[in-house]
Scaffold this active site. Structure first.
Site, short mmCIF file in Angstrom:
data_model
loop_
_atom_site.label_atom_id
_atom_site.label_comp_id
_atom_site.label_asym_id
_atom_site.label_seq_id
_atom_site.Cartn_x
_atom_site.Cartn_y
_atom_site.Cartn_z
N GLU A 112 0.87 -1.20 0.10
CA GLU A 112 0.12 0.02 -0.06
C GLU A 112 0.66 1.29 0.04
O GLU A 112 2.20 0.98 -0.14
CB GLU A 112 -0.83 -0.06 1.15
CG GLU A 112 -1.87 -1.10 1.22
CD GLU A 112 -2.74 -1.15 2.38
OE1 GLU A 112 -3.40 -0.02 2.71
OE2 GLU A 112 -2.95 -2.26 2.95
N HIS A 233 -8.84 9.05 4.54
CA HIS A 233 -8.32 7.88 3.29
C HIS A 233 -8.75 8.73 1.90
O HIS A 233 -9.64 9.28 1.86
CB HIS A 233 -9.05 6.74 3.51
CG HIS A 233 -8.52 5.54 2.81
ND1 HIS A 233 -8.61 5.38 1.48
CD2 HIS A 233 -7.75 4.45 3.44
CE1 HIS A 233 -7.80 4.36 1.07
NE2 HIS A 233 -7.56 3.77 2.17
N ARG A 292 -0.35 8.46 2.69
CA ARG A 292 -1.74 8.67 2.44
C ARG A 292 -2.17 10.21 2.61
O ARG A 292 -3.00 10.87 2.17
CB ARG A 292 -2.40 8.05 3.65
CG ARG A 292 -3.73 7.50 3.33
CD ARG A 292 -4.35 6.50 4.30
NE ARG A 292 -4.06 5.33 3.80
CZ ARG A 292 -4.48 4.44 4.64
NH1 ARG A 292 -5.00 4.36 5.68
NH2 ARG A 292 -4.37 3.03 4.14
N HIS A 353 -10.89 8.88 8.35
CA HIS A 353 -10.60 7.30 8.38
C HIS A 353 -9.80 6.87 9.83
O HIS A 353 -10.18 5.80 10.32
CB HIS A 353 -9.57 7.16 7.22
CG HIS A 353 -9.08 5.77 6.92
ND1 HIS A 353 -10.21 4.54 6.82
CD2 HIS A 353 -7.88 4.96 7.05
CE1 HIS A 353 -9.44 3.54 6.51
NE2 HIS A 353 -8.33 3.51 6.80
N ARG A 394 0.13 8.03 9.84
CA ARG A 394 0.37 6.33 10.02
C ARG A 394 0.61 5.98 8.45
O ARG A 394 -0.02 6.20 7.60
CB ARG A 394 -0.88 5.94 10.51
CG ARG A 394 -0.96 4.37 10.45
CD ARG A 394 -2.26 4.00 11.21
NE ARG A 394 -3.57 4.25 10.43
CZ ARG A 394 -4.11 3.42 9.47
NH1 ARG A 394 -3.47 2.22 9.39
NH2 ARG A 394 -5.01 3.82 8.70
C1 SIN Z 1 -6.93 0.42 3.25
O1 SIN Z 1 -7.22 -0.78 3.11
O2 SIN Z 1 -6.81 1.03 2.35
C2 SIN Z 1 -7.07 0.72 4.38
C3 SIN Z 1 -5.84 0.28 5.31
C4 SIN Z 1 -5.50 1.40 6.63
O3 SIN Z 1 -5.97 2.03 6.85
O4 SIN Z 1 -4.26 0.73 7.24
#
Ligand code: SIN
Length: 526
Positions: A112, A233, A292, A353, A394
């Protein structure tokens, strides 16, 4: 043996309950709705971690990605500890019955934003639901753990009223089925109530995320940290504004790309790869897979410039079978609104989020007071706690990991240092209190609160907007306080009171900052 009250039934609360149970303690888990109504259950992406203890390089990279995402504010000792313990705690989850995705005999890892390697274990795109399933099943097998659903923690009971240094001896709860208040005594209370995404109009969080545990601990004398850092998010699906649906960042990890409308038009009319056309490249060379904070800000800025309600996530250049295999939940949801994964551009926009700040806790999850000392008998674990792991932003999928590591630390701490605290607890003082006759003012006040936070305390802030929010929050706080003093508690009243307190903390912390870092972005400080 001791009795411990755990507030919250997400990964942190359930994991801690199982640990305490193993050590022979009695545990009461109180939870506001059904056990599965937790943020954990809604988590899609996964849990980051290096399983092989001897993989020093892998762990170093996880540490450096976490520190980089945290923008200089992580506590490196905590980061090292959490990354180091990841393998053991993930093996605990496996032992408890969690089934992560495998590719043949080996675990399948995804990536990610902000991760330089594939190191995220997952269960397709519903990892949290799988963890929640396994842990609730494990908890239900224990006769020492009592699950109390539909029970809302209202306030902590101090051992000596007005003196937080003497510690906590229980909790007053509202039984939502009967409407009655109840006092539960405890040797220790573990707060695992998650975050407060319900402060904003658009959130990926479930309706239970109203900052209850944080607010009740603060009223009992705890201190908070880094509240200005609230993570949005970047990719929540538009279309149903009331309940934005998360589109996991793992989809961008597999190659999904963010485009604005102009980029989308160019993409359709050229042979260029979508990533070359992404507006996110103006913000980071990592483009759609930057951390993010950066990607959410890029989306927010782009939407403000174009005046559009969303940007687009494109996936039609990706292998459709792979998408189908790994993202069945998202695919199902899209199909319901006539969109197809791997074919249609998805309209997405940021949504509130994750609470990066929270209750200030020490390395054992003990809740700290303003003077830096731990409050006896009170622990904070999971999203509600600010351990120092996440710094100013985070790293994706580090939260489930932090939650299990600290649930374990807090439980171990209590097991090694049990407090014999059980004593009589006073009943809730209800004399002279009236049944709340009208809920309409509370509903209006909640709408005002969420609008204020959305307009004035969002992704991009300014001093004048924060001050405006501050004035509005003081007004709301006064109004709700008046109702609180004369009314018997209801869920709506308790939640609104908590949300306002937490909103005040976020706004005050944001106003006090004189630099932009991670998730806090004030345009007057650029
Ligand atoms: C996501 O699946 O994008 C969220 C994962 C997270 O917030 O750590």
């Amino acid at each position: 043996m001791s009795r411990i009250v755990v507030i919250g039934s997400g990964i942190a609360g359930l994991f801690a309950a199982l640990r305490l149970d193993e050590a022979g303690h009695d545990v009461v888990i109180i939870t506001k709705q059904r056990p599965k109504d937790s943020s954990t259950n809604w988590a899609q992406g996964g849990i980051a971690g290096i399983l092989d203890k001897t993989d020093g390089e892998g762990k170093d990279a996880h540490i450096s990605d976490t520190l980089a995402a945290g923008d200089g504010l992580c506590d490196e000792t905590v980061v090292r500890l959490v990354v180091e313990e990841a393998g053991d705690r993930i093996r605990d989850l496996l032992k408890a019955g969690v089934q992560f995705e495998k590719d043949g005999q080996e675990f399948h890892f995804v990536k990610e934003g902000g991760h330089t390697a594939r190191r995220i274990l997952h269960a397709k795109d519903a990892t949290g639901a799988e963890i929640e399933r396994a842990l609730t099943e494990a908890v239900s097998k224990s006769d020492k753990i009592t699950m109390r659903p539909h029970t809302l923690g209202v306030d902590l009971i101090q051992r000596q009223h007005g003196d937080p240094s003497k510690g906590i001896k229980g909790i007053w709860c509202l039984c939502l089925d009967s409407g009655e208040m109840e006092a539960i005594s405890a040797d220790a209370v573990l707060i695992a109530t998650g975050g407060c995404g319900q402060l904003w109009e658009r959130t990926t969080n479930p309706s239970v995320a109203t900052g209850d545990g944080l607010a009740m601990a603060l009223r009992a004398g705890a201190s908070s940290k880094d509240m200005a850092f609230f993570q949005f998010h970047p990719t929540a699906l538009m279309g149903d504004n009331k309940k934005p649906f998360l589109i996991t960042e793992a989809l961008r990890g597999e190659g999904g790309v963010l485009l604005d409308s102009e980029g989308l038009k160019k993409y359709r009319n050229s042979d260029l790869e979508p990533e070359e056309l992404s507006f996110t490249l103006d913000f980071s060379k990592e483009g759609s897979l930057a951390t993010r904070d950066v990607v959410a800000r890029a989306c927010d800025q782009k939407m403000k410039i174009t005046g559009e309600d969303n940007v687009w996530l494109v996936t039609d250049h990706l292998d459709t079978q792979n998408l189908h295999d790994h993202f069945p939940t998202i695919e199902g949801r899209l199909n319901k609104i006539g969109l197809s994964l791997g074919r249609d551009p998805l309209p997405v926009a940021p949504a509130a989020h994750y609470m990066v700040g929270g209750l200030k806790v020490d390395i054992d999850g003990r809740v700290l007071m303003e003077n830096g000392e731990a409050m006896p008998g009170l622990y904070g674990i999971g999203e509600v706690a600010c351990t120092g792991m996440h710094g100013a932003n985070r790293l994706a999928s580090n939260s489930l990991l932090e939650a299990v590591v600290f649930a374990n630390k807090a439980s171990e701490h209590f097991i090694k240092n049990p407090i014999d605290n059980i004593e009589d607890v006073p009943e809730w003082r209800a004399e002279g209190m009236l049944e709340l006759e009208e809920h309409a003012p509370l509903i209006r006040d909640l709408e005002t609160l969420r609008k204020t936070m959305t307009d004035d305390v969002g992704i991009v802030r300014s001093f004048s907007r924060l001050e405006r929010a501050n004035r509005m929050l003081n007004l709301l706080s006064g109004e709700v306080d008046l109702i609180w003093r004369k009314s018997l508690p209801t869920r709506e009243l308790v939640e609104l009171r908590n949300l306002i307190l937490v909103a005040n903390l976020i706004t005050d912390d944001a106003l006090s900052r004189d630099e932009n870092r991670g998730l806090h972005w004030n345009k007057d400080l650029i």
